[in-house]
Design a protein around this motif. Structure first.
Motif, PDB file in Angstrom:
ATOM      1  N   LYS A   1       0.835  -1.190   0.000  1.00 51.32           N
ATOM      2  CA  LYS A   1       0.000   0.000   0.000  1.00 51.32           C
ATOM      3  C   LYS A   1       0.881   1.255   0.000  1.00 51.32           C
ATOM      4  O   LYS A   1       2.068   1.206   0.354  1.00 51.32           O
ATOM      5  N   ASP A   3       0.980   3.663   2.047  1.00 50.64           N
ATOM      6  CA  ASP A   3       1.491   4.045   3.366  1.00 50.64           C
ATOM      7  C   ASP A   3       2.505   3.048   3.913  1.00 50.64           C
ATOM      8  O   ASP A   3       2.936   3.151   5.055  1.00 50.64           O
ATOM      9  N   GLY A   4       2.868   2.066   3.093  1.00 53.57           N
ATOM     10  CA  GLY A   4       3.889   1.111   3.504  1.00 53.57           C
ATOM     11  C   GLY A   4       3.353  -0.119   4.188  1.00 53.57           C
ATOM     12  O   GLY A   4       4.111  -1.042   4.483  1.00 53.57           O
ATOM     13  N   THR A   5       2.056  -0.150   4.438  1.00 45.80           N
ATOM     14  CA  THR A   5       1.480  -1.342   5.048  1.00 45.80           C
ATOM     15  C   THR A   5       1.152  -2.345   3.950  1.00 45.80           C
ATOM     16  O   THR A   5       1.209  -2.047   2.762  1.00 45.80           O
ATOM     17  N   GLY A   6       0.812  -3.522   4.339  1.00 46.13           N
ATOM     18  CA  GLY A   6       0.489  -4.551   3.364  1.00 46.13           C
ATOM     19  C   GLY A   6       1.695  -5.424   3.081  1.00 46.13           C
ATOM     20  O   GLY A   6       2.747  -5.311   3.713  1.00 46.13           O
ATOM     21  N   LYS A   7       1.543  -6.291   2.103  1.00 48.85           N
ATOM     22  CA  LYS A   7       2.613  -7.215   1.768  1.00 48.85           C
ATOM     23  C   LYS A   7       3.725  -6.502   1.034  1.00 48.85           C
ATOM     24  O   LYS A   7       3.481  -5.703   0.147  1.00 48.85           O
ATOM     25  N   ALA A   8       4.930  -6.803   1.410  1.00 45.87           N
ATOM     26  CA  ALA A   8       6.096  -6.155   0.784  1.00 45.87           C
ATOM     27  C   ALA A   8       6.743  -7.125  -0.193  1.00 45.87           C
ATOM     28  O   ALA A   8       6.770  -8.344   0.022  1.00 45.87           O
ATOM     29  N   GLN A  26       8.467   2.076  -2.160  1.00 52.09           N
ATOM     30  CA  GLN A  26       8.731   2.485  -0.794  1.00 52.09           C
ATOM     31  C   GLN A  26      10.139   3.087  -0.724  1.00 52.09           C
ATOM     32  O   GLN A  26      11.079   2.531  -1.281  1.00 52.09           O
TER      33      GLN A  26
END
Length: 208
Positions: A1, A3-8, A26
């Motif tokens: 996502k 905002d840096g959340t979620g799967k990377a 990111q």
């Protein structure tokens, strides 16, 4: 996502797709190192690490150069100063490792005269660093003492004669050096001795 959340996902990694997907880049602020160069001066300074975009303060200059004053930091050896001493910065160029060079200017210095137990007034002498100046002739006096010259400390030896030419390298105070002349005072003539009479050679009862 975004905002840096979620799967990377790692850059260059493989993924399995079963539907359309949007990947958000990111970012991490670059870390970089600043190296300080004395550029003709003397001394040492440790390298300093920064994070691009984060405000930090440049290390205070610790270099010295005889006859010069520090004027700031430049990107090149011959360049003009772009940063002041101890300036706050949030990033240099693109956040790459860099060397900053000390910028030096010929200093203006002052010689102050100290009567060192004597009396009187003498104005200071000023001049540019690494240039010759002529010391003002001594105007101090001290009772029962003669002036010998100038010292670098109140109890020091004479290092400069009166009116000497010296090279300015920094601000300095010169102290007058005195020698006691013994305070000799001529005898007072009370009239008891008659210059026309050699009384020491007369016998008792002799007639004048």
């Amino acid at each position: 996502k975004a905002d840096g959340t979620g799967k990377a996902y790692a850059a260059g990694g493989e993924i399995s797709l079963s539907e359309d997907i949007t990947l958000y880049a990111q970012w991490k602020a670059k870390e970089y190192t600043v190296t300080f160069n004395a550029n003709g001066g003397l001394g040492t300074m440790d390298k300093q690490k920064f994070v691009y975009g984060t405000e930090s303060v440049l290390t205070k200059n610790a270099f010295t150069r005889t006859g010069y004053t520090f004027a700031g930091w430049s990107y090149t050896e011959e360049g003009a100063a772009v940063f002041e001493d101890g300036q706050k910065i949030a990033g240099i160029l693109e956040g790459n490792d860099i060397t900053l060079y000390a910028v030096w200017e010929i200093g203006s210095y002052k010689v102050t005269f100290d009567a060192n137990g004597g009396t009187g007034i003498m104005e200071a002498v000023t001049g540019k660093g690494l240039s010759f100046v002529t010391l003002t002739e001594n105007a101090f006096t001290k009772e029962n003492a003669v002036f010998l010259g100038w010292s670098l400390s109140p109890d020091g030896e004479v290092v400069y004669e009166d009116g000497a030419k010296i090279v300015l390298e920094s601000n300095m105070t010169l102290y007058a050096v005195w020698k006691n002349d013994g305070g000799t005072t001529p005898p007072v003539d009370d009239g008891s001795k008659d210059e026309g009479c050699n009384c020491s050679s007369m016998a008792l009862g002799d007639s004048l």
